[in-house]
Design an enzyme around this catalytic site. Sequence first.
Site, PDB file in Angstrom:
ATOM      1  N   CYS A 134       0.769  -1.430   0.118  1.00  0.00           N
ATOM      2  CA  CYS A 134      -0.037  -0.209   0.170  1.00  0.00           C
ATOM      3  C   CYS A 134       0.861   1.414   0.262  1.00  0.00           C
ATOM      4  O   CYS A 134       1.872   1.390   0.861  1.00  0.00           O
ATOM      5  CB  CYS A 134      -0.849  -0.069   1.190  1.00  0.00           C
ATOM      6  N   HIS A 178      -9.657  -3.481  -2.546  1.00  0.00           N
ATOM      7  CA  HIS A 178      -8.468  -2.920  -1.692  1.00  0.00           C
ATOM      8  C   HIS A 178      -8.999  -1.347  -1.666  1.00  0.00           C
ATOM      9  O   HIS A 178      -8.787  -0.998  -0.579  1.00  0.00           O
ATOM     10  CB  HIS A 178      -7.047  -3.072  -2.510  1.00  0.00           C
ATOM     11  N   GLU A 179      -9.226  -0.855  -2.672  1.00  0.00           N
ATOM     12  CA  GLU A 179      -9.486   0.644  -2.914  1.00  0.00           C
ATOM     13  C   GLU A 179     -10.769   0.927  -2.063  1.00  0.00           C
ATOM     14  O   GLU A 179     -10.863   2.028  -1.307  1.00  0.00           O
ATOM     15  CB  GLU A 179      -9.670   1.261  -4.082  1.00  0.00           C
ATOM     16  N   HIS A 182     -10.208   1.234   1.540  1.00  0.00           N
ATOM     17  CA  HIS A 182      -9.587   2.618   1.894  1.00  0.00           C
ATOM     18  C   HIS A 182     -10.712   3.641   2.342  1.00  0.00           C
ATOM     19  O   HIS A 182     -10.512   4.487   3.475  1.00  0.00           O
ATOM     20  CB  HIS A 182      -8.668   3.164   0.644  1.00  0.00           C
TER      21      HIS A 182
END
Length: 216
Positions: A134, A178-179, A182
């Site tokens: 990351c 993954h995003e 966030h």
Amino acid sequence: MTKILPVSTISIFRIILILPQINMELLPTKAWLVLDDVKEINEPTKPVQFPLDQASLDCIAKMMAYVDASYNGDAEKYGIIPGIGIAANQIGYWKQMFYIHLMDGGVEHKCLLINPKIINLSANKSFLKSGEGCLSVPKMHQGYVIRHEWITITGFDWLQQKEITITATGLFGMCLQHEFDHLQGRFYYHRINPLNPLFTNKEWKVINPALPSDSE
């Protein structure tokens, strides 16, 4: 001599002057990045309001500049860590947006999703054999990051200027998850088994893309 412009031309000029402008000539820098020890990046982000204001457009310009430089092989040129995706809060804008630009299985994937929502996830799990990294996490966390084999996500794509729905597997599917994490204030290491970081199940799909080890 004074030249009188047609009303339509004057209207166009007014629109250009009034609407916020996006700067597509930014040079990416690692100074943009917010690290995981910052309180705000560990908290859920807020929805983006339409029409987009200048702050939102500035964020879009930065996200695209950073990831596109990585995609084009210019990370070393700009002294940045290469990444295949980035979320708005990783550059200090606490709103629901992320940008992805990557190759997966010989296919180019590129989207800039605003206010994304997950509408379906597979029951079966999956993980990247190489693990994940990351841009906002300077310290590597060893272990398999367990995610879903496929994801269906919807949102407004800034690149296409319309609402879209994506169903994705493989590296692209992992990156979307993954995003999206966030935007919820979560990092990849939150999905590593704390008791046995290398634990796997034979039914889980293993993804083995050719990726730089430090890419997001």
